[in-house]
Design an enzyme around this catalytic site. Structure first.
Site: not given
Length: 792
Positions: A509, A688, A100, A684, A103
């Site tokens: 953009d 930017d 779980c 991109d 751990c």
């Protein structure tokens, strides 16, 4: 354990009195409780979570009272240690015994207190521990030993061996389920006879005989079928900690032992049928959970497995030999046969065929690969043999980066995971305390027989296991990130999907984001003129020259071409120079309103080649899908107004701004946020990066500049813009399913715990309820697969 304490002197074994940090146990300045501000903050957090005693007893005492050097030699670890930049080392390990979130927290906490460890992340999904440290590679056995002494088993991470181990676990669970089911069916026969005898004249001797028959059937089955639970519980208790299998094992043992005592004493009641049925339902839940987790892990493990491939290396004499893909150097010639999975990133130098890149880019249709095409590791060659020149291999490939991003997104913890982990970690004292109080109430306060009170206490132990809550968030997270990856989306930030679910404004953009990254030739020309210009353009890396060469198709580069920096290309011919470049270089007046190249030839009029940006194929459909999701869409661009207006009109964006500098874009985003908007930036370019960081969430295409990809929370592959809408729709659905899972888990405990404490639930019914709650959460999480794509 603050103030003065005895510390081990590694040089001579002597002990000296020194001041130790109250958090990590390291040396502190005289009179100081903590060695640094980080320890002080961590200590405060642990106290806030109510984990101070647990941390002290399990984490600190485990390391302080035992030698840190594991006596078992691990010479095999050395070949798996990888050197990284800065003089550090990294080791990937598979962790056996994870149950779980507690751990995961324990392992990371123990490693974090080691001064040489720089990073330790456990991925619950793949059971993978990524360990980084400063210092010598020989530190690996010591670090591994500190975790193995907590009761876990660590081995070098290998997908094939991990899958084999998981298959063994699955087979063991199935065998245990078969034994428990067989025993449950057969033990019911004497149990039914005993129940009928309670309302007839069955004598004590007959009832005792039937009890012994039940014991003969049930005891071997219980001993065999309960091994998975007992093994896990014993490993935890031996190290002074608990997990979810501890209360289950205690409950099964109590019911079985009590039934055996009742049988020996010739009592009226025994509960062998309940003990076997309890195990049967628990194992049903465990088998289904094991299967569901394996299905959820499929995407991540498929990527990891693809990295473990070999490739055909072409030697200087033309012979081909197979080598591990990770050992291939850049520039090596690679042969990829028909139907073979490509093992390196590279450029095609010979051959032509179709490449299935769905796994890496999300593109549903194969793409044509020809000389000059870039291909990636993990893609599939569907056509004829290809010869590649390797550009990256092993950890440097796009596929390796995909694996790292997926593991980071799954391993790190967002707000929902932190909430679920806080609740799940506190379950042990609550579970055992509730069971003890229930037993004492029925036995001491209500005068119930010890056997019956123990039976109710065992039911409380079993029904209160927070398995459903522990699965509530990871199940949705793993399925969601896997679904996005299959659509070409890489989630980098652990909290990205939570933030994306709250987005109400999307800012795009233009160049390279809303439009195709490459310019396209839009003017018409005869084939002879186009071939002549392409012969010159083939010698240049300028974007317009490359666009012209791409439009002309395969062309032979002309001989004797010179490039005049900032002007164009020139070639001498018997008739005079032939030039391709700017208007001034070609000797014509510059009247182009769009990007253009001019071809000037002796005795002929100059020819203008016009280029333009084109919208991504599904840009308009994506904008419409975003509006359908309730988004406000805007366009910010540094381009001139005419180009921005044309792109906005074609895409269906009403609000746009042209001529924006990076500062203008950041200011616009901050203004939107100040107005209470939750902003997603999609960009991109190099310019930017600042606005991607300024927005509430950010997305970049894979063609983006490196700085933009580093700043973005999400990166999408391929030419389609549809992943932007898909990410938002998926994030919203994941948020809804996560809250549903948490609500289901809490509602189960609110309803069932009082019912069990009231004595209205037998242990086997408690097991059925507990398993059903976990399966309900997993089934609800798989509803994410039914989500339709935002852009058809």
């Amino acid at each position: 354990m603050s103030g003065a304490a005895l510390a081990h002197d590694p040089a001579g074994g002597a002990r000296a009195e020194t001041a130790l940090c109250a958090h990590c146990g390291g040396a502190t300045a005289p009179g100081e409780r903590f060695c640094c501000a980080g320890c002080a903050a961590a200590f405060a957090t642990i106290q806030e979570l109510g984990l101070g005693r647990y941390y002290r007893d399990v984490v600190r005492d485990t390391l302080a009272r035992r030698p840190l050097v594991d006596p078992t030699p691990r010479t095999d670890l050395a070949r798996h240690v990888r050197s990284v930049a800065g003089g550090g080392h990294e080791l990937n390990l598979a962790v056996d015994g994870l149950q779980c979130g507690a751990c995961v927290w324990l392992i990371e906490s123990v490693l974090a207190r080691d001064p040489c460890v720089t990073a330790a992340r456990v991925n619950m999904t793949t059971r993978r521990l990524r360990l980084s440290w400063r210092g010598a590679a020989e530190e690996a056995p010591r670090l591994v030993g500190s975790i193995e002494r907590l009761g876990y088993r660590l081995v070098p991470f290998d997908p094939a061996s991990l899958e084999a181990a998981r298959d063994r676990t699955g087979r063991e669970l199935m065998r245990a389920l078969a034994v428990a089911g067989f025993a449950a069916a057969n033990v019911m026969l004497p149990a039914i006879a005993i129940w009928i005898g309670l309302f007839s004249d069955m004598g004590p001797a007959t009832r005792a005989l039937l009890h012994w028959v039940s014991a003969a059937i049930a005891l071997p089955a219980i001993i065999y079928a309960s091994r998975p639970f007992w093994r896990s519980a014993w490993g935890a208790l031996r190290q002074g900690r608990t997990n979810m299998d501890v209360p289950i094992s205690v409950g099964v043992t109590l019911v079985t032992a009590m039934s055996l005592v009742q049988t020996v004493q010739h009592a009226e009641h025994a509960y062998f049928d309940s003990a076997v049925a309890l195990l049967f339902f628990l194992l049903i839940g465990r088998v289904l959970d094991h299967s569901a987790r394996a299905h959820a892990r499929a995407a991540a493990e498929q990527l990891i497995a693809l990295q473990q491939s070999d490739v055909g290396v072409i030697a200087a004499d033309g012979t081909v030999s197979r080598r591990d893909a990770a050992t291939v150097a850049a520039g090596t010639a690679i042969l990829v046969g028909p139907g073979e999975r490509i093992g390196v990133d590279g450029e095609v130098v010979a051959g032509e065929g179709l490449i299935d890149s769905a796994l890496v880019t999300g593109e549903s249709l194969p793409v044509v690969a020809r000389p000059g095409s870039i291909v990636f590791a993990g893609t599939l060659n569907l056509g004829a043999a290809l010869t590649l020149r390797a550009t990256a291999a092993g950890g440097g490939t796009l596929l390796a980066e995909c694996v790292r991003l997926m593991e980071a997104a799954e391993a790190r913890r967002g707000r929902f995971v932190v909430f679920a982990d806080r609740v799940a970690r506190r379950y042990a004292p609550v579970v055992h305390g509730a069971a003890l109080l229930t037993f004492l109430w029925w036995w001491a306060a209500q005068g119930m027989a010890v056997a019956d009170a123990l039976l109710i206490g065992a039911a409380v132990l079993i029904i209160t296991c927070p398995c459903a809550l522990a699965l509530a968030v990871p199940a949705v997270q793993v399925i969601g990130t896997g679904r996005l990856f299959r659509r070409g989306v890489l989630v980098k930030s652990p909290t990205a999907l939570e933030r994306l679910a709250a987005i109400d404004t999307v800012v795009f953009d233009k160049t390279g984001t809303l439009t195709d990254p490459a310019l396209h030739l839009v003017s018409d020309h005869d084939s002879a003129t186009l071939r002549l210009a392409a012969g010159l353009a083939a010698s240049s890396r300028h974007p317009l020259a490359r666009a012209l060469a791409a439009a002309a198709g395969p062309a032979v580069a002309a001989a004797g071409v010179r490039e005049v920096v900032g002007a164009g290309l020139e070639r001498d011919t018997p008739a005079g120079p032939v030039r391709l470049g700017s208007a001034g270089f070609a000797g014509v007046a510059d009247s182009a309103a769009m990007p253009a190249l001019y071809l000037a030839r002796p005795g002929a009029a100059a020819v203008r080649f016009d280029f333009a940006e084109t919208l991504r194929p599904d840009a308009a459909a994506t904008i419409a899908a975003l509006r359908a999701l309730g988004m406000e869409v805007q366009l910010l661009s540094g381009d001139h107004a005419a180009a921005v207006a044309a792109a906005a009109g074609a895409a269906g964006i009403a609000t746009w701004r042209a001529g924006c500098t990076p500062v203008d874009k950041v200011a616009a985003i901050e203004a939107l946020r100040a107005a209470g908007r939750r902003v997603l930036m999609v960009g991109d370019g190099l310019n930017d990066g600042p606005c991607l960081a300024a927005a509430d969430a950010s997305i970049s295409p894979s063609s983006a500049a490196e700085i933009s990809q580093n700043a973005a929370d999400v990166v999408f592959q391929g030419a389609s813009l549809a992943p932007v809408a898909a990410v938002i729709a998926t994030a919203r659905h994941m948020r809804r399913l996560t809250w549903q899972n948490i609500a289901l888990s809490l509602a189960y405990n609110v309803v069932m715990v009082p019912v069990a404490m009231a004595g209205l639930v037998t242990p086997w019914l408690a097991a059925l309820a507990m398993s059903s709650s976990s399966l309900l959460v997993i089934a609800n999480s798989f509803r994410l697969h039914r989500l339709r794509d935002a852009v058809p």
